[in-house]
Structure formats: C-alpha cells, structure tokens
Design an enzyme around this catalytic site. Structure first.
Site, PDB file in Angstrom:
ATOM      1  N   HIS A  59       4.553   0.190  -2.206  1.00 10.88           N
ATOM      2  CA  HIS A  59       5.657  -0.435  -1.487  1.00 10.88           C
ATOM      3  C   HIS A  59       5.307  -1.868  -1.087  1.00 10.88           C
ATOM      4  CE1 HIS A  59       7.834   3.544  -0.273  1.00 10.88           C
ATOM      5  NE2 HIS A  59       7.536   3.478  -1.564  1.00 10.88           N
ATOM      6  N   GLU A  94       5.563  -3.357   1.748  1.00 15.11           N
ATOM      7  CA  GLU A  94       4.807  -3.418   3.001  1.00 15.11           C
ATOM      8  C   GLU A  94       3.329  -3.124   2.749  1.00 15.11           C
ATOM      9  OE1 GLU A  94       8.769  -1.308   4.001  1.00 15.11           O
ATOM     10  OE2 GLU A  94       7.500  -1.688   2.259  1.00 15.11           O
ATOM     11  N   CYS A 136       9.893   2.726   5.036  1.00 22.45           N
ATOM     12  CA  CYS A 136       9.980   4.176   4.964  1.00 22.45           C
ATOM     13  C   CYS A 136       9.021   4.799   5.974  1.00 22.45           C
ATOM     14  CB  CYS A 136       9.668   4.662   3.553  1.00 22.45           C
ATOM     15  SG  CYS A 136       7.931   4.452   3.070  1.00 22.45           S
ATOM     16  N   CYS A 155       5.248   4.085   5.169  1.00 20.15           N
ATOM     17  CA  CYS A 155       4.842   2.712   5.480  1.00 20.15           C
ATOM     18  C   CYS A 155       4.801   2.481   6.990  1.00 20.15           C
ATOM     19  CB  CYS A 155       5.792   1.719   4.828  1.00 20.15           C
ATOM     20  SG  CYS A 155       5.542   1.522   3.036  1.00 20.15           S
TER      21      CYS A 155
END
Length: 360
Positions: A280, A282, A307, A310
């Site tokens: 992801h 992040e 999410c 994360c």
C-alpha cells in the site's frame, strides 16, 4: 486578487462579474481588444470598450434576463491597451479585488497566469439556453430586427468558440472553475454563486493541506495497482519526508503487468487480502522514511483513507495525524484504531473546482 471571466455568447459572464462587484467589493477593469481581432469578435456577439471621444467610455452589458444596458465605465485609468499595462497596474494593487471579462487570447491568459493573484473562471450554458437569452436581448434592444434562427445562432456560437484565430474554447478549457449557468433567475444565481466561495484564495495559492494532498495525488499517478490508485506523502514540520504509491514490491512484476493475481482477478474490497502482493502507498511511504525520520509531529497525507492494516502500522511508527481526501470501505474501523491510539484523523475537502453546475 484578479478574477478573469470568459465564456460563450450569452453565457452570463458579465452577470457573474456584476455579482462580484455588488457582493464582494470587486472593481471592473478593462482591456481594449486588439484591432486585428476586434471586427471578427464583434460578429461573434461580444462587445468592446467604446468611447465618445471625451472621457466617458461605455460598454454594453447583457443581463441574465435578456435585458441589455449601456453603462458608463470607470475612469480611463482602469482601461488599458495591453495586458502588460493592466498587469503593471494590478500588481501594485493585488490586495484589492479586480475582475475582468477582457481575456481575448491565450497569449493574454499566459501573461495573467504568471501572477499568483490571478484565477480564470469560465461561464457557459447549453446552446438552447444561450439562444433564448440572445433572442430576448435582441428583442428588447432592437425589436424591429428579426431574431436569428437556432441554426444561425449555432454558426455564430461555433465561430465564437472554435475559430482557429479568435475562438475562446482554448481559454475555457484552462479555467480553474467552470460554471454551467442554466439559471434564469438572478436571485437564485447570486445565491448559488455565494455558496461557491469564489473569492477563496486557496484556489490561488494552495494552503498546506491542499499542497500536500496534491503531492499525494501526483504520487498516485505512479501506481501500477490494477485495483485502485493511491498516493501518500509523509510530512514533518511542513517538509516532505517521503512519498509512496501502491504497487508490487521492487523486483516483482508490476501489478499492471499481471504481477498480483488477486488484483488482476478484480476481487472486491477486503477480499483475498492475504494473497495480495501489492504494497500500500502508506506502507511504501513508511518504509521509505524509516522510524528514525518520522518522530513526533509527523503528518501522513493520503488521497484515500488508510485501510485497517495500514492504520495499525501508522499507529506503531508514531504518526500524529492522518489527513485523507477520499473514503474507503473500512473507514469506521480505521477511525476506531486511530481514536484509541490518539492519532488525529480528518478529511480534507478542497474548494470546489472544475465543472460546477449552477442548477436551479
């Protein structure tokens, strides 16, 4: 602040200018049209500054309801022969509010856009609406002249917008805000314009939230994930520490080239995450920064709400605040984690830009 207005025949740009003058303290400022394009443009239904030979310049201003009025303009000190002269005048007075409908060419627009106090707004309307306004205007000002047919007006409008030499479509396409004015009621139009906050200077110079969110959106353009583009920027003390976007890890085939079977199968949000090979945005930003560079006070900007997975990692490394622009499927769960961990979560909503329908 200088607002430039452009648009189609009878779209309502003069009415919007009047609104800014009456309700927000703007002053009209004028630019004489180049004589090489003046005749052609007049045929397209626009107007120019006229003078009686003394010091009383006038201009014909169409109104939303179809009426037309010849008004006396401001002193000649506010009427300029060139864009350079206009800019020199406004630059010394940029803290005041100015508005002009005299942006005739892209060359003029390019000159104005170099100044940080300028914004271009276009005004348009469906051709059938503009045709009715044109007919109403002509009937009230020159009742003995037969109104043009729709076909004749279309040809006039096409020339006004698409002429290779004088067409305004290239200008309209570059406007920061594009107003679609279908209203026939002046009071409603003014009320709708009031909600748009056209004088918001964040459109001129983005504030820090907008600046970093735009960087996050730019990072997202590098994403190779087949499911969703996401970009992220990690900031401390208004300095970028790292950026990230989602996609498969270094050394693996890009997701967009079939590298992640889960994403390429188009599985739904939250389904098959255990088989997903994409990192992801992040996560990439956190890995790039490292714990020692993050420290207290770091802010994470992401164009999509993180999410749940994360959010746990963001909490662990000591991020103080998370700012996002778009929601995701597990915002409630993410918010609960951040709330328990003392991480501030907020959504950033920028001032309205792009195409805005002024619908009644």
């Amino acid at each position: 602040m200088l607002i430039g207005l452009c648009g189609g025949i009878c779209a309502g740009k003069h009415t919007v200018a009047e609104y800014l003058v009456e309700h927000h303290g703007f002053t009209n400022i004028y630019l004489r049209q180049d004589t090489t394009t003046k005749d052609s443009t007049r045929q397209n239904g626009t107007d120019d500054v006229h003078s009686d030979g003394e010091s009383n310049p006038t201009r014909t201003i169409p109104h939303l309801n179809g009426a037309i009025q010849k008004i006396k303009l401001l002193p000649t000190s506010f009427i300029f022969d060139t864009a350079e002269e206009l800019l020199a005048f406004v630059t010394k007075r940029w803290r005041e509010r100015w508005v002009t409908t005299d942006i005739h060419t892209e060359l003029i627009l390019d000159q104005l856009l170099r100044r940080p106090f300028f914004i271009l707004i276009s005004v348009d309307a469906p051709v059938s609406v503009r045709w009715r306004r044109f007919q109403s205007r002509l009937h009230k000002t020159q009742p003995n002249i037969q109104s043009p047919s729709l076909e004749e007006f279309l040809l006039k409008s096409d020339e006004h917008l698409y002429s290779p030499k004088t067409g305004l479509l290239p200008l309209i396409s570059r406007a920061t805000v594009r107003l679609l004015n279908t209203s026939s009621d002046l009071a409603h139009l003014y009320a709708t314009l009031g909600k748009l906050d056209l004088t918001n200077e964040d459109r001129l110079r983005p504030n820090w939230d907008q600046y970093f969110m735009q960087l996050a959106s730019l990072a997202a353009q590098r994403s190779n994930c087949m499911k969703r583009r996401v970009g992220c920027v990690l900031v401390r003390e208004k300095r970028v520490i790292s950026t990230g976007y989602n996609g498969t890890p270094r050394g693996l085939k890009n997701c967009g080239e079939g590298g992640c079977p889960r994403c390429n199968e188009g599985q739904g949000s939250g389904v098959g995450l255990g088989t997903c090979l994409c990192i992801h945005a992040e996560e990439n930003a956190l890995l790039e920064a490292g714990r020692e560079r993050i420290r207290e006070g770091a802010i994470l900007y992401c164009d999509t709400c993180p999410c749940l997975t994360c959010s746990i990692k963001i909490t662990q490394v000591g991020i103080s605040e998370v700012v996002y622009s778009q929601g995701y499927s597990m915002d409630t769960e993410t918010a609960a984690v951040f709330n328990q961990a003392g991480v501030r979560l907020r959504q950033f909503i920028p001032p309205a830009n792009g195409l805005i329908h002024l619908e009644k």
